[in-house]
Design a protein around this motif. Sequence first.
Motif, PDB file in Angstrom:
ATOM      1  N   SER A 487       0.966  -1.089   0.447  1.00 19.42           N
ATOM      2  CA  SER A 487      -0.381  -0.087  -0.102  1.00 19.42           C
ATOM      3  C   SER A 487       0.766   1.529  -0.008  1.00 19.42           C
ATOM      4  CB  SER A 487      -0.974   0.209   1.102  1.00 19.42           C
ATOM      5  OG  SER A 487      -0.315   0.372   2.860  1.00 19.42           O
ATOM      6  N   GLY A 489       0.856   3.437   2.376  1.00 23.32           N
ATOM      7  CA  GLY A 489       1.166   3.484   4.167  1.00 23.32           C
ATOM      8  C   GLY A 489       2.447   2.977   3.610  1.00 23.32           C
ATOM      9  N   GLN A 490       2.639   1.610   3.242  1.00 23.16           N
ATOM     10  CA  GLN A 490       3.599   0.380   3.795  1.00 23.16           C
ATOM     11  C   GLN A 490       4.580   1.345   2.894  1.00 23.16           C
ATOM     12  OE1 GLN A 490       1.403  -2.874   2.970  1.00 23.16           O
ATOM     13  NE2 GLN A 490       1.015  -3.181   4.226  1.00 23.16           N
ATOM     14  N   GLN A 493       6.709   3.684   4.575  1.00 22.16           N
ATOM     15  CA  GLN A 493       7.178   3.010   6.550  1.00 22.16           C
ATOM     16  C   GLN A 493       8.472   3.049   5.759  1.00 22.16           C
ATOM     17  OE1 GLN A 493       3.401   1.497   7.482  1.00 22.16           O
ATOM     18  NE2 GLN A 493       4.834   1.860   9.495  1.00 22.16           N
ATOM     19  N   THR A 513       3.131  12.094   4.317  1.00 19.41           N
ATOM     20  CA  THR A 513       1.914  11.711   5.070  1.00 19.41           C
ATOM     21  C   THR A 513       0.741  12.019   4.024  1.00 19.41           C
ATOM     22  OG1 THR A 513       1.411  13.618   5.963  1.00 19.41           O
ATOM     23  CG2 THR A 513       3.036  11.860   7.306  1.00 19.41           C
ATOM     24  N   LEU A 516      -2.165   9.293   2.725  1.00 15.20           N
ATOM     25  CA  LEU A 516      -2.490   8.349   3.557  1.00 15.20           C
ATOM     26  C   LEU A 516      -4.241   8.653   4.629  1.00 15.20           C
ATOM     27  CD1 LEU A 516       0.795   7.845   4.288  1.00 15.20           C
ATOM     28  CD2 LEU A 516      -0.170   7.121   2.942  1.00 15.20           C
ATOM     29  N   SER A 520      -2.227   4.416   8.384  1.00 16.72           N
ATOM     30  CA  SER A 520      -1.654   4.587   8.361  1.00 16.72           C
ATOM     31  C   SER A 520      -0.513   5.542   7.614  1.00 16.72           C
ATOM     32  CB  SER A 520      -1.222   4.756   5.957  1.00 16.72           C
ATOM     33  OG  SER A 520      -1.722   3.346   6.068  1.00 16.72           O
ATOM     34  N   ARG A 523       0.986   5.930  11.542  1.00 15.41           N
ATOM     35  CA  ARG A 523       1.666   5.273  11.736  1.00 15.41           C
ATOM     36  C   ARG A 523       3.298   5.690  11.260  1.00 15.41           C
ATOM     37  NH1 ARG A 523       1.246  -0.547  11.677  1.00 15.41           N
ATOM     38  NH2 ARG A 523      -1.511  -0.951  11.960  1.00 15.41           N
TER      39      ARG A 523
END
Length: 597
Positions: A487, A489-490, A493, A513, A516, A520, A523
């Motif tokens: 995704s 967000g992943q 990260q 960000t 997102l 997410s 995180r």
Amino acid sequence: MPTRNESDLWLARQARHGGYWTPLAIVAGSAATLCLFAQAWAIATVVQRMVLDEGRLSELTVPLAVLPLAFIGRGALAWLKSETATRSAIGVRQALRRRLLDHLAQRGPLWARQQHSATLGNRIWDQVDALHGYYADYRPQVWLCLTIPLLILLAVFPLNWAAGAILLATGPLIPLNMAMVGIGAKQRQQAQFLEMTRMNRHFLDTLRGLATLKLFGVSRQQASVVHHVSENFRHRTLRVLRLAFLSSTLLEFFSSLSIALLAIYIGFGYLGYFEFGAWGRGLDLYSGLFILILAPEFYQPLRDLGSHYHARSEAQAAAEDLMPMLADEHAAAPAQADWPVPERLGVHLQGVSCRYAGQRHPALDDIELTLHPGETLAVIGPSGAGKTTLLNLLMGFLSAETGTLTTDAGMPIDRLPREAWHRAIGWVGQQPALLPDSLAENLRLAAPQADERALWNALEAVDLAEWARRLPRGLATPLGEGGQPVSGGQARQISLARAWLRRAPLILLDEPTASLDRDSEARVLRGLARLKRGRTLVVLSHRLELLQLAERILMLDEGRVSALGTLAELSAPGQPLAGLDRPANDEPEPAGDRAHD
């Protein structure tokens, strides 16, 4: 545009990247001629002794033994010549590709963004591949055209000076034909390269916009346009091939005519009509047959050169396109030979102004800013205010027109080796690049030597370890197309984990960000809170949560500093962020606007 002489000189200079393989190819090709002498001697000796001398079979043992060895030797040397010449061409192409890719890295993404990706791909792959025939075939053959005919003349003249004179007089007919054909071949090759680039660009643009074309129902119309463009390229290619085949036909004609002329002289010499040329000894069967066997091989190097002549035209056309791109690769090196990356790093901008090529107004205008070591600075402003320009300046992809950009220790950044400065920078963008490889290899982009424990520590730091443990193969799980879906967000990260692994003292983040969901975003924010400890961060964002992580906020407007202070100072009554209680702009900036920011 470079001239033909300039492109020839440039191509000759690149030959050094082929190493010792080209001389080996020339030696192998010349040695094959010595095997030809042994072969011709064996055949002529056997015929002379069996037809005229009526010799016994026992007297033919040596020439009959030499004959197969000569055949095998010529074959082995021909393979060695081809293998070494190919290795030389591969070495040149690999060296040029490295230089082109290094040049792209030095120019940076701003310059690359101004180029069409299909054009860059055509230069790096197709144009460099177009040099293969020049270094594998044409260049070694030029030397063999000197050595092989010279060796044959040295063998023929002691037997018959008239035959040697015929070879010497008819040999230049083939190079003259090549020169005439080469004038048109180069022009047609340039037109083919231009059409290839146009076709690549059009096809890539069509693929990128295929979804839009389908939605508007014009994909079938575009298919006919693609067909038209590809037909133009086919016609250009056929014109080049037609000229190459015509050149080969003319070469065969001239060489056959020359061999026939030599055969007529030898035939009339046997009939007694010609009594000159044999140094007063008369022309015997051995000498005539020996010369006739060598005659085709005298012209063969010239014929091979003619068949490879189009490779020279192709290489010249490719060189004229590559030379301007590499013209400024030897820029003056920075005065600072090396620079150890410090554990903590700050940056000072004093009166810095810069502008993009072709732009009248500066993208940054008289910027005064001190970024302290360990500080987190949030940069905000409307689209086109200069936020992305500031990041490009800090990354070294854009040079200051006026003013100075130094480290907190007073070292001018433009005097530092770019590789050393980039080692001091970590980068987290809106669209992190993920390779079609394992999670571990994607993380090791930032730290190639990182062990498994370091990878897990980085994933823990950005709140991604739990997800990684649930993957089918853990760190060895492939990501992206054909592998584990990731995704947005992943991916963000993973980019933060790279910055963690890099241990760079200065981290630059572009809307980390943006786009997102709340989970997410939370995180990523937790990962940023851990990442900022002991590091200097510059964050582009409008999100209130990110502004609260920053010690100071820099507001830009039309390339100038409109405000600088803490969140409390800027949100006080009468200040630019007064009454701020939510994100100033929840939407990411349009990609088209950001390209000019």
